[in-house]
Design a protein around this motif. Structure first.
Motif, mmCIF file in Angstrom:
data_model
loop_
_atom_site.group_PDB
_atom_site.id
_atom_site.type_symbol
_atom_site.label_atom_id
_atom_site.label_comp_id
_atom_site.label_asym_id
_atom_site.label_seq_id
_atom_site.Cartn_x
_atom_site.Cartn_y
_atom_site.Cartn_z
ATOM 1 N N LEU A 340 0.723 -1.279 -0.228
ATOM 2 C CA LEU A 340 0.048 -0.178 -0.046
ATOM 3 C C LEU A 340 1.006 1.209 -0.025
ATOM 4 O O LEU A 340 1.834 1.147 0.642
ATOM 5 C CB LEU A 340 -0.987 -0.046 1.261
ATOM 6 C CG LEU A 340 -1.913 1.113 1.446
ATOM 7 C CD1 LEU A 340 -2.916 0.851 0.282
ATOM 8 C CD2 LEU A 340 -2.771 0.895 2.648
ATOM 9 N N ASP A 341 0.439 2.212 -0.779
ATOM 10 C CA ASP A 341 1.149 3.517 -0.787
ATOM 11 C C ASP A 341 0.410 4.430 0.535
ATOM 12 O O ASP A 341 -0.552 4.714 0.277
ATOM 13 C CB ASP A 341 1.069 4.402 -2.202
ATOM 14 C CG ASP A 341 1.819 5.733 -1.991
ATOM 15 O OD1 ASP A 341 1.484 6.421 -1.363
ATOM 16 O OD2 ASP A 341 2.600 5.736 -3.017
ATOM 17 N N LEU A 342 1.118 4.519 1.390
ATOM 18 C CA LEU A 342 0.553 5.133 2.601
ATOM 19 C C LEU A 342 0.064 6.667 2.608
ATOM 20 O O LEU A 342 -0.989 7.010 2.802
ATOM 21 C CB LEU A 342 1.458 4.912 4.036
ATOM 22 C CG LEU A 342 1.523 3.630 4.428
ATOM 23 C CD1 LEU A 342 2.784 3.537 5.644
ATOM 24 C CD2 LEU A 342 0.455 2.891 5.004
ATOM 25 N N GLU A 343 0.937 7.251 1.713
ATOM 26 C CA GLU A 343 0.593 8.785 1.565
ATOM 27 C C GLU A 343 -0.570 9.007 0.525
ATOM 28 O O GLU A 343 -1.474 9.635 1.016
ATOM 29 C CB GLU A 343 1.799 9.468 0.843
ATOM 30 C CG GLU A 343 2.854 9.591 1.740
ATOM 31 C CD GLU A 343 3.023 10.866 2.761
ATOM 32 O OE1 GLU A 343 1.977 11.524 2.582
ATOM 33 O OE2 GLU A 343 3.603 10.842 3.396
ATOM 34 N N TYR A 344 -0.594 8.057 -0.428
ATOM 35 C CA TYR A 344 -1.885 8.318 -1.282
ATOM 36 C C TYR A 344 -3.185 7.588 -0.462
ATOM 37 O O TYR A 344 -4.129 8.143 -0.497
ATOM 38 C CB TYR A 344 -1.595 7.291 -2.453
ATOM 39 C CG TYR A 344 -2.738 7.279 -3.656
ATOM 40 C CD1 TYR A 344 -2.664 8.357 -4.465
ATOM 41 C CD2 TYR A 344 -3.807 6.394 -3.299
ATOM 42 C CE1 TYR A 344 -3.938 8.500 -5.456
ATOM 43 C CE2 TYR A 344 -5.037 6.535 -4.250
ATOM 44 C CZ TYR A 344 -4.953 7.558 -5.426
ATOM 45 O OH TYR A 344 -5.947 7.508 -6.027
ATOM 46 N N ALA A 345 -3.045 6.584 0.337
ATOM 47 C CA ALA A 345 -4.124 5.993 1.101
ATOM 48 C C ALA A 345 -4.562 6.996 1.837
ATOM 49 O O ALA A 345 -5.931 7.160 2.229
ATOM 50 C CB ALA A 345 -3.650 4.757 1.563
ATOM 51 N N ALA A 346 -3.609 7.828 2.672
ATOM 52 C CA ALA A 346 -4.056 8.727 3.662
ATOM 53 C C ALA A 346 -4.837 9.982 2.904
ATOM 54 O O ALA A 346 -5.853 10.544 3.444
ATOM 55 C CB ALA A 346 -2.748 9.356 4.330
ATOM 56 N N ASP A 347 -4.170 10.292 1.811
ATOM 57 C CA ASP A 347 -4.882 11.582 0.842
ATOM 58 C C ASP A 347 -6.201 10.976 0.719
ATOM 59 O O ASP A 347 -7.233 12.000 0.407
ATOM 60 C CB ASP A 347 -4.030 11.957 -0.177
ATOM 61 C CG ASP A 347 -2.641 12.513 0.298
ATOM 62 O OD1 ASP A 347 -2.818 12.824 1.375
ATOM 63 O OD2 ASP A 347 -1.793 12.417 -0.698
ATOM 64 N N HIS A 348 -6.652 9.928 0.630
ATOM 65 C CA HIS A 348 -7.865 9.482 -0.273
ATOM 66 C C HIS A 348 -8.840 8.715 0.672
ATOM 67 O O HIS A 348 -9.761 8.125 0.552
ATOM 68 C CB HIS A 348 -7.573 8.590 -1.487
ATOM 69 C CG HIS A 348 -6.963 9.377 -2.586
ATOM 70 N ND1 HIS A 348 -5.703 9.731 -2.568
ATOM 71 C CD2 HIS A 348 -7.475 10.010 -3.566
ATOM 72 C CE1 HIS A 348 -5.496 10.579 -3.741
ATOM 73 N NE2 HIS A 348 -6.543 10.668 -4.246
ATOM 74 N N ASP A 349 -8.305 8.576 2.059
ATOM 75 C CA ASP A 349 -8.997 7.851 3.002
ATOM 76 C C ASP A 349 -10.764 8.147 3.294
ATOM 77 O O ASP A 349 -11.557 7.433 2.992
ATOM 78 C CB ASP A 349 -8.520 8.089 4.409
ATOM 79 C CG ASP A 349 -9.182 6.901 5.411
ATOM 80 O OD1 ASP A 349 -8.959 5.529 5.357
ATOM 81 O OD2 ASP A 349 -9.977 7.692 6.394
ATOM 82 N N SER A 350 -11.128 9.670 3.101
ATOM 83 C CA SER A 350 -12.316 9.927 3.307
ATOM 84 C C SER A 350 -13.153 9.764 1.846
ATOM 85 O O SER A 350 -14.261 9.077 1.984
ATOM 86 C CB SER A 350 -12.344 11.420 3.655
ATOM 87 O OG SER A 350 -12.035 11.786 4.801
ATOM 88 N N GLU A 351 -12.559 9.886 0.808
ATOM 89 C CA GLU A 351 -13.149 9.511 -0.349
ATOM 90 C C GLU A 351 -13.565 8.219 -0.482
ATOM 91 O O GLU A 351 -14.580 7.933 -1.149
ATOM 92 C CB GLU A 351 -12.077 10.060 -1.575
ATOM 93 C CG GLU A 351 -12.593 9.404 -2.783
ATOM 94 C CD GLU A 351 -11.375 9.567 -3.922
ATOM 95 O OE1 GLU A 351 -10.979 10.655 -4.182
ATOM 96 O OE2 GLU A 351 -11.057 8.484 -4.451
ATOM 97 N N VAL A 352 -12.464 7.228 -0.153
ATOM 98 C CA VAL A 352 -12.867 6.052 -0.070
ATOM 99 C C VAL A 352 -14.012 5.375 0.886
ATOM 100 O O VAL A 352 -14.912 4.553 0.233
ATOM 101 C CB VAL A 352 -11.786 5.035 0.032
ATOM 102 C CG1 VAL A 352 -11.742 3.554 0.357
ATOM 103 C CG2 VAL A 352 -10.499 5.157 -0.903
#
Length: 362
Positions: A340-352
């Protein structure tokens, strides 16, 4: 004859004349004294409050409470209070009380991706050998400087052997012959989306193809459940015959008698560690560090491995060979993990999360 002076009461109950006045030095002295008194009262309140650990419920909470919780009570005289709920609820509470002088939580337990997101926003204290004495016993790959891992596992394909002879790819879940018989836990929403994205083309840093593929799976009648335990019940009743689930849960349910098997997908399993962090504005940071030290001892590590089938994260865990074979991963399997790309996942957590609740489940 002069009029007798009227009196009033101070906070200390002494009678003072109404014309009594304070000079600047006296006012400052009284203010400091009141501050000290207030801080003393606050300290006593914090000392009286139990250590609060926010974590998952079910087998996870029971196992930690009966192992690390009991050890903490034996050594420090007070049982921790475990507050259970969804990861989203824990993150929301962590954020909502971030500006308070003292948070109502002391330790928060989340996946590595979620805890990274909370650390990035400044909600966690630093952790290292300076405050957690057993920090150096953590396997190197799990050290972050802001967390203590409690255990780790990976999501794999899990299926009913009575209905499916084998599964080899994540894409097998999309086969029409399994329509209406595939199920996921709500708790894995932010892992299922990246898996689908990696497998269907857009990669781990672009969720577009994952959203599209999962909407196609929704049309096949995919089911979702509020907890991993609920997924286990769905496998037991054969409401579902396949899904994405932690390897350890497949082992646990198989040992309980369900006709289940698991498979490492050809594209790679999806790993996660489960980490505890000390809340930055905890009222009991020293006790929180003591609890994390206990979590790094063999007894809690092995208790979690036996109860929910997840691997220890400390060197010299003492895990028996048969248990390691059941819940661990080979060097080759670890090398093939999807990352997992942690930075990308954190940036898109609410969206997901919004997409999962409003479109995938809606």
């Amino acid at each position: 004859m002069s009029e007798p002076a009227m009196t009033r009461r101070s906070s200390g109950g002494r009678k003072m004349p109404s014309n009594w006045k304070l000079n600047r030095r006296q006012i400052m002295a009284l203010g400091a004294g009141a501050g000290v008194a207030a801080l003393g009262a606050m300290g006593r309140a914090h000392a009286a409050r139990p250590l609060v650990v926010a974590t998952w419920g079910g087998d996870n909470e029971r196992t930690i409470r009966e192992s690390a919780g009991a050890m903490f009570q034996s050594r420090y005289g007070a049982a921790p209070l475990f507050e259970t709920g969804t990861p989203s609820a824990r993150k929301t509470k962590l954020m909502a009380e971030a500006a308070r002088p003292v948070h109502s939580l002391d330790i928060v337990h989340l996946t590595d991706a979620d805890l990274f997101q909370m650390q990035r926003q400044g909600y966690l204290a630093e952790i290292g050998a300076h405050n957690v004495s057993k920090y150096d016993t953590i396997i190197d790959q799990f050290r972050t400087g802001y967390s203590v891992p409690t255990n780790f596992s990976a999501l794999v394909l899990v299926y009913n052997k009575n209905h499916i002879s084998s599964m080899t790819s994540w894409k097998d879940l999309w086969k029409k012959e399994y329509a209406g018989k595939i199920g996921f836990s709500d708790l894995t929403f932010n892992q299922v989306v990246p898996i689908a994205s990696a497998v269907f083309g857009s990669g781990i840093t672009d969720y577009a193809s994952g959203y599209e593929a999962l909407m196609a799976l929704k049309e096949n009648g995919v089911r979702t459940y509020p907890s991993n335990e609920a997924v286990g019940n769905a496998f037991a009743s054969e409401e579902i015959i396949a899904g994405i689930q932690w390897k350890g849960r497949a082992v646990q349910w198989s040992q309980a008698g369900l006709p289940l098997a698991y498979a490492m997908p050809s594209e790679g399993a999806f790993p996660a560690s489960f980490d505890m962090g000390i809340v930055r504005n905890s009222g009991a940071p020293e006790n929180a560090a003591h609890f994390l030290d206990i979590m790094l001892e063999q007894e809690p590590q092995l208790a979690l491995a036996r109860a929910i089938g997840q691997s220890p994260v400390i060197k010299n865990s003492g895990i028996p060979a048969d248990l390691e074979a059941a819940v661990g991963f080979s060097e080759k399997e670890r090398a093939e993990f999807l990352k997992l790309d942690l930075e990308y996942a954190a940036d898109h957590d609410s969206e997901v999360l919004d997409w999962w609740n409003q479109k995938f489940k809606g």
